[in-house]
Design a protein around this motif. Structure first.
Motif, PDB file in Angstrom:
ATOM      1  N   TYR A  51       1.625 -11.504   8.778  1.00 55.31           N
ATOM      2  CA  TYR A  51       2.502 -11.798   7.649  1.00 55.31           C
ATOM      3  C   TYR A  51       2.451 -10.641   6.657  1.00 55.31           C
ATOM      4  O   TYR A  51       1.402 -10.334   6.081  1.00 55.31           O
ATOM      5  N   ALA A  81       0.755 -10.325   2.977  1.00 54.66           N
ATOM      6  CA  ALA A  81      -0.698 -10.333   2.889  1.00 54.66           C
ATOM      7  C   ALA A  81      -1.298  -8.981   3.265  1.00 54.66           C
ATOM      8  O   ALA A  81      -2.415  -8.662   2.875  1.00 54.66           O
ATOM      9  N   PRO A  89       8.110 -18.689   1.784  1.00 55.73           N
ATOM     10  CA  PRO A  89       7.277 -17.790   2.584  1.00 55.73           C
ATOM     11  C   PRO A  89       7.962 -17.261   3.833  1.00 55.73           C
ATOM     12  O   PRO A  89       7.846 -16.084   4.147  1.00 55.73           O
ATOM     13  N   ARG A 108      -1.700 -14.895   0.003  1.00 60.84           N
ATOM     14  CA  ARG A 108      -0.831 -15.226   1.131  1.00 60.84           C
ATOM     15  C   ARG A 108      -1.646 -15.111   2.408  1.00 60.84           C
ATOM     16  O   ARG A 108      -2.521 -14.250   2.502  1.00 60.84           O
ATOM     17  N   TRP A 124      -3.752 -22.341   5.054  1.00 64.27           N
ATOM     18  CA  TRP A 124      -2.721 -22.533   4.040  1.00 64.27           C
ATOM     19  C   TRP A 124      -1.996 -23.821   4.394  1.00 64.27           C
ATOM     20  O   TRP A 124      -1.300 -23.864   5.410  1.00 64.27           O
TER      21      TRP A 124
END
Lengths: 286, 515
Positions: free
Chosen positions: A119, A122, B366, B402, B493
């Protein structure tokens, strides 16, 4: 006439011939000899033997040359895919930063590892600029190996990371040779195996999560909803159990690392009983 | 071969034997039977003929990049047989001259089972007439030398002018049988009497009026070819030839200050089959080694059962590429081309959709905050370009954590949350139970107010899929994300879908894994 036993064979092992006593001089000579065999002396160009220091003495002292060898293959076995990914990302980010933000090649296995896709937002925390990341999505080990080797042989990337399922000794040797040739560091991120097969990698790591001691008491739920403390304590820095179980030119070791996702600092967590009152994080070099 | 035209059965094409008996293409079937009662006939398949003609034109690409099937001047109205145009300007010397070129074409077409006639002339019209109306003796090719077009064409019948059947018979009835008979007549008079066609065709044949013909494939002037005396089959030889071609092409491109973006490698097999390989580059390139390597991994797709007797390499799309110069910062320049070439090699073997770069999107959702673009599909960013400026400070850690790995789609879990607004203390995901010991959050993420949830879903089908998987409870599209750590130190998460309302069981999802 009987031949003097073993004389011909022992000639190739000079340290043994010069005396069997465990004197410090002998041990030093033996170590130097082993290092020479493993390519950590002048036999390989100095440039190809550079290292990436962790910036943490406890770790760097255990690694030959004082850091993670560049231009070599390092294997990271994932007991926990998130943590192993983070460890690779951290190393790749550090390598990229040293190489003036050169690109990182990452061979991803989104379909086989079933651990989600890398991702982008990050990655920045690990020092990898997503705009300088070439993400290769492959289905098979062979494709990943080919892409990694192409990346290593290109020599223009800072690091090559590959998520691999299972690779042979020959395949790892190919990667190691390609890495040595151009000085690009290769990281192979492998899923957990009980008994890692032989490999030509310079170092092999096993990364796992750390069961945290209950240092904060669980909050009690009371009915005073205005002052309800959080039901669960906060997270704090991530703890990684990093086991260096194979190290060419060094010995195996085991550390508990702490990674602070807010500052990007990596440190070695002290034993609980030796922990200083205020933790001073050793900054990652650079 | 017969073909029905306007209610009449006409002969479409005849073979050599029939021709000797006096039967011509264009006759009615009844006339033909009168001459030769035991004539064998079969229905003509016009589309198949057109297709095979254009395949043959493609095959002729081995001689020149500029080939086209003759669509206007083929078929029954023009005494049968199809024809193919080749513009051999500047190509003939590669085959040892025009004569040798034609000998080669005729010889190879014989091998493929076609009886062909060839003519070279200064204009398409003259070549067409010469190919069809020359009295061939031993050879089946002819060339109309410069300046002789008038004399040669004068001897040919008026049919050599690519005219309609009716026009030809009109001319013949007034005694104009040869092209030479038409020459002294003023063009205006011809046009009045027989239509503008006759005058136009005359002008075209003598080069007084240009006749543009569009080639089969857009011909690129950046074209390198190699042909082998004996068909080659060994993959090493083919790879070697490709390297040579790349080298030739690269020097051509360098002369013109260009770099290739798209390339076509064409293989000509002796059995008339033509194979093509395509490759693209992410950055204009004229590095011979690189261009050749683009194809090396694809060469095994070419089956060389009968060998290959010619290969061409064409740069179909080019971009300006300034001449290589010794830049002060040589290292950086090398670096960028090196990485671009690496990306090309990877894309060409693994598929460009699998070699991507991540781009930040301005979205808080996201899944939408990042998009993967093929490396070859977009211009490479400037060497120092960071994230889109203004949205994220450069190289600053995110204020909001994240996950390093985001699941392809949120996965629903069975969660136990003692207080509805608190993170779960336990959840079951992928048949494993996770006991939560630590948690951060919540972070509330809602869809952008200007994309009001469902309205967006209708326009973006793939997002609809994502949200359909999340249980359909997207009415308000609000998610409360928590970062949780289980008793073994693993971090996830997770989010609760929607705002808690009394009486309903909230749905929990795992969306990512932290390091």
């Amino acid at each position: 006439m009987p031949r003097p036993s073993g004389s011909a064979r022992n000639r190739s092992l000079p340290p043994q011939k010069r005396g069997n006593r465990r004197t410090p001089a002998n041990l030093k000579r033996l170590k130097a000899h082993i290092q020479r065999l493993e390519g950590f002396d002048g036999t390989l160009a100095e440039a190809n033997r550079q290292v990436l220091p962790f910036g943490i003495d406890e770790i760097d002292d255990r690694l030959p040359g004082g850091g993670l060898a560049r231009g070599a293959l390092h294997e990271v076995f994932a007991a926990d895919s998130g943590i192993a990914t983070a460890f690779c990302a951290l190393l790749a980010g550090r390598l990229a930063k040293d190489a003036e933000n050169a690109s990182v090649l990452w061979c991803e296995r989104p379909w086989t590892l079933d651990a989600g896709a890398l991702y982008g937002p990050a990655l920045l925390q690990f020092g990898i600029d997503p705009a300088r990341l070439i993400l290769v999505r492959v289905r098979r080990d062979n494709d990943a190996l080919w892409a990694m080797e192409e990346g290593l042989r290109c020599g223009q990337v800072a690091a090559v990371v590959g998520e691999l399922d299972d690779i042979s000794l020959t395949a790892s040797r190919r990667l190691q040779l390609a890495a040595e040739e151009t000085g690009v560091t290769a990281l192979s991120l492998r899923s957990k195996v009980d008994k890692p097969p032989p490999s030509a990698a310079a170092t092999r790591w096993r990364l796992d999560a750390v069961t945290r001691e209950k240092d904060q008491p669980r909050a009690n739920h009371n009915n005073d909803f205005l002052n309800t403390p959080p039901a669960l304590p906060g997270l704090g820095a991530a703890r990684w159990q990093a086991e260096l179980f194979r190290c060419r030119g060094g010995t195996s070791a085991n550390w508990m690392m702490e990674w602070n996702d807010e500052t990007g600092d990596l440190s070695v967590a002290a034993e609980i009983r030796n922990r200083p009152p205020v933790q001073v994080a050793a900054r990652l070099a650079g | 071969m017969i073909h029905e035209t306007g209610g009449q059965l006409l002969l479409h094409a005849v073979n050599h034997t029939a021709e000797q008996a006096g039967i011509r293409a264009g006759m009615t079937l009844a006339d033909a039977f009168a001459i030769l009662p035991d004539l064998k006939t079969s229905e003509a398949d016009i589309p198949a003929e057109t297709k095979s003609l254009s395949r043959l034109a493609d095959w002729c690409g081995r001689y020149t990049p500029w080939t086209a099937p003759d669509e206007e001047g083929s078929g029954a109205a023009f005494a049968g047989g199809g024809s193919i145009w080749l513009d051999v300007t500047g190509c003939a010397h590669l085959f040892g001259g025009e004569e040798a070129l034609m000998r080669d074409i005729i010889g190879r077409l014989d091998g493929l089972g076609f009886t062909a006639y060839a003519a070279i002339a200064d204009t398409p019209g003259a070549a067409w007439a010469a190919a069809r109306h020359t009295r061939y003796k031993r050879r089946r090719w002819t060339s109309v030398r410069k300046g002789q077009a008038q004399d040669v064409l004068a001897m040919f019948p008026v049919a050599g002018l690519r005219l309609e059947h009716d026009t030809i018979s009109g001319l013949q009835t007034v005694g104009l049988r040869r092209i030479g008979d038409l020459m002294p007549i003023p063009r205006a008079a011809l046009a009045d009497r027989f239509g503008s066609d006759v005058a136009g065709r005359l002008d075209q044949a003598f080069g007084d009026r240009p006749e543009p013909i569009s080639p089969l494939a857009p011909a690129s002037p950046w074209h390198a070819r190699i042909s082998f005396a004996e068909p080659v089959g060994r993959s090493e030889d083919i790879a070697d030839a490709v390297r040579n071609l790349a080298h030739d092409l690269a020097s051509m491109l360098e002369n013109d200050g260009l770099g290739a973006r798209r390339l076509t490698l064409t293989f000509y097999h002796p059995d008339g089959v033509v194979d093509r390989l395509e490759a693209g580059t992410s950055q204009a390139s004229r590095n011979a080694g690189h261009l050749a390597r683009l194809f090396t991994s694809k060469l095994d797709r070419i089956t060389a059962a009968f060998g290959i007797d010619a290969i061409t390499l064409t740069a179909t799309t080019n971009e300006k590429l300034s001449p290589a110069q010794a830049a002060l910062d040589r290292r950086d320049e090398n670096h960028n081309t090196g990485v671009a070439e690496l990306a090309d090699r990877l894309s060409n073997r693994l598929g460009s959709e699998n070699v991507v770069q991540l781009t930040l999107q301005e979205s808080h959702i996201p899944e939408r905050a990042i998009s993967a673009t093929p490396v070859t599909a977009r211009p490479r960013p400037a060497p120092t370009a960071p994230w889109r400026s203004g949205f994220l400070p450069k190289n600053q850690p995110l204020r909001r954590p994240r996950p390093l790995r985001l699941l392809h789609r949120p996965e629903e879990v069975e969660a136990v949350a003692p207080v509805p607004d608190d993170p779960p203390v336990m959840f079951r995901w992928r048949k494993q139970v996770f006991r939560i010991e630590h948690a951060d959050g919540p972070e509330r993420i809602a869809s952008e107010w200007w994309n009001d949830g469902l309205g967006l879903l209708e326009t973006e089908p793939e997002k609809e899929e994502t949200n359909a998987a999340s249980g359909g409870a997207v009415q308000d599209n609000i998610r409360d994300y928590y970062r949780v750590e289980d008793c073994q130190g693993r971090r996830f998460w997770v989010y609760r879908d929607g705002i808690y309302s009394p009486g309903t069981q909230p749905n929990w999802y795992v969306h990512g894994v932290f390091g």
